[in-house]
Design an enzyme around this catalytic site. Structure first.
Site, PDB file in Angstrom:
ATOM      1  N   GLN A  56      64.868  55.545  16.095  1.00 42.81           N
ATOM      2  CA  GLN A  56      64.932  54.219  15.248  1.00 42.81           C
ATOM      3  C   GLN A  56      64.701  53.804  15.539  1.00 42.81           C
ATOM      4  O   GLN A  56      65.289  52.347  16.518  1.00 42.81           O
ATOM      5  CB  GLN A  56      65.699  54.203  13.704  1.00 42.81           C
ATOM      6  CG  GLN A  56      65.073  53.294  12.874  1.00 42.81           C
ATOM      7  CD  GLN A  56      63.101  53.368  12.463  1.00 42.81           C
ATOM      8  OE1 GLN A  56      62.487  52.729  12.849  1.00 42.81           O
ATOM      9  NE2 GLN A  56      63.285  54.044  11.280  1.00 42.81           N
ATOM     10  N   SER A  72      58.590  52.084  -7.027  1.00 44.50           N
ATOM     11  CA  SER A  72      57.718  53.288  -7.345  1.00 44.50           C
ATOM     12  C   SER A  72      58.410  55.204  -7.001  1.00 44.50           C
ATOM     13  O   SER A  72      57.516  55.777  -7.273  1.00 44.50           O
ATOM     14  CB  SER A  72      56.835  52.768  -5.781  1.00 44.50           C
ATOM     15  OG  SER A  72      56.036  53.835  -5.496  1.00 44.50           O
ATOM     16  N   GLU A 100      62.098  56.540   7.465  1.00 44.20           N
ATOM     17  CA  GLU A 100      63.894  55.815   6.737  1.00 44.20           C
ATOM     18  C   GLU A 100      63.825  54.867   5.391  1.00 44.20           C
ATOM     19  O   GLU A 100      64.515  55.167   4.516  1.00 44.20           O
ATOM     20  CB  GLU A 100      64.338  55.022   8.142  1.00 44.20           C
ATOM     21  CG  GLU A 100      66.025  54.769   7.816  1.00 44.20           C
ATOM     22  CD  GLU A 100      66.825  54.150   9.320  1.00 44.20           C
ATOM     23  OE1 GLU A 100      67.306  53.814   9.111  1.00 44.20           O
ATOM     24  OE2 GLU A 100      66.224  54.641   9.841  1.00 44.20           O
ATOM     25  N   ASN A 134      55.516  52.656  13.159  1.00 46.33           N
ATOM     26  CA  ASN A 134      56.118  51.628  12.947  1.00 46.33           C
ATOM     27  C   ASN A 134      55.321  50.416  13.141  1.00 46.33           C
ATOM     28  O   ASN A 134      55.123  49.778  12.961  1.00 46.33           O
ATOM     29  CB  ASN A 134      58.272  51.233  13.882  1.00 46.33           C
ATOM     30  CG  ASN A 134      58.894  51.813  12.286  1.00 46.33           C
ATOM     31  OD1 ASN A 134      59.239  51.414  11.203  1.00 46.33           O
ATOM     32  ND2 ASN A 134      59.426  53.065  13.136  1.00 46.33           N
TER      33      ASN A 134
END
Length: 303
Positions: A56, A72, A100, A134
């Site tokens: 990550q 949400s 994540e 990302n």
């Protein structure tokens, strides 16, 4: 044939599956019901069986944005399944590749299970996909993006050209981002915290004392153009104090500056070239012993 034609119409120029990011793995979800179909086709696993991935690239998560996602998820659930791969050390454990932020929000929302899509991915593919996702969502800080590029080049033997194609960026963008890794830690902290932009940081690369100049830039609230003008003035003072006209001429050589930038981008550290006639010196600036070890390993031809 029909499927190929559709791909041609929607895709335009041919792109690699990694270059398209998660859409290549999940498909183009343009409607809520399409996303919901994908959740139904995914596998539900206990949330505690999922853990963050080793690759990550994100180190900083916006807590306010996660709280918005919590509401949400409580209202509609997770519409886009998490992308995971099986943990080689535990058959019942899954390593997160993408999603994540949703996983963190689901924990806060009190979900006991999360939808996942399981893929067999190599370490290289795991880092590529996590980085691409990302970047496409603009979730990374400049330094996180630069560090992701560095890892792909050093750990998985990517060239800058290959890397640029994989993430859908230009080679110059990749090179410019990697140059930020040559900045001293105080300046990196300012970039990471958002006090300085990537444009500010690139302008500071040629400063004799980037940290002090960075503090001045932040204190005065200078924009990127003003920072570049400040650096030109600082460069002028340095040239007046230099030993001789020959050295001044070489320092102003555009090709020399480009060469310094090229080497800096390749090794991720600031490099200074000081020509002296037909001879000269190359100085590599490092901030930690790990960086020094890495340079020595490269010079020794290992890895």
């Amino acid at each position: 044939m029909i499927e190929d034609a559709k791909k041609s119409e929607t895709g335009g120029a041919r792109r690699s599956s990694l270059g398209r990011g998660l859409s290549a793995l999940f498909g183009e979800a343009t409607e809520d019901y399409t996303a919901l179909d994908k959740v139904r086709q995914s596998k539900q696993v206990p949330i505690e069986f999922v853990h963050p991935g080793r690759y990550q690239p994100r180190r900083k998560f916006d807590e306010e944005a996660i709280q918005g996602l919590v509401e949400s998820i409580r209202d509609k659930g997770i519409l886009q399944p998490l992308l995971v791969r099986r943990d080689g050390d535990d058959a019942n454990s899954y390593e997160l590749i993408a999603g994540e932020r949703r996983w963190r929000a689901a924990q806060i929302a009190g979900l006991h299970e999360v939808p996942v899509v399981i893929r067999d991915l190599s370490d290289r593919e795991a880092l590529e996909i996590a980085l691409i996702e990302n970047i496409q969502r603009q979730d990374l800080t400049p330094l996180e993006e630069a560090e992701g590029y560095r890892r792909l080049m050093e750990e998985f033997d990517h060239t800058q050209e290959d890397l640029a194609k994989a993430v859908g960026k230009s080679r110059s963008h990749v090179a410019n981002m990697m140059r930020l890794l040559a900045l001293p830690d105080p300046v990196k902290s300012m970039v990471q915290d958002g006090a300085l932009t990537a444009g500010h940081a690139r302008a500071l690369l040629t400063a004799s004392d980037p940290a002090s100049v960075a503090r001045e830039v932040v204190k005065r609230g200078l924009n990127v153009r003003q920072t570049e003008e400040l650096m030109r003035g600082d460069s002028g003072k340095a040239k007046k104090a230099s030993a001789g006209p020959a050295a001044d001429s070489a320092l102003r050589d555009v090709d020399l500056v480009n060469l310094e930038e090229e080497i800096s981008a390749r090794i991720g550290l600031k490099v200074a070239i000081n020509p002296q006639g037909k001879r000269g010196t190359i100085t590599i600036h490092y901030q930690t012993l790990d960086q020094l070890d890495d340079v020595l390993r490269r010079l020794g031809g290992e890895g």
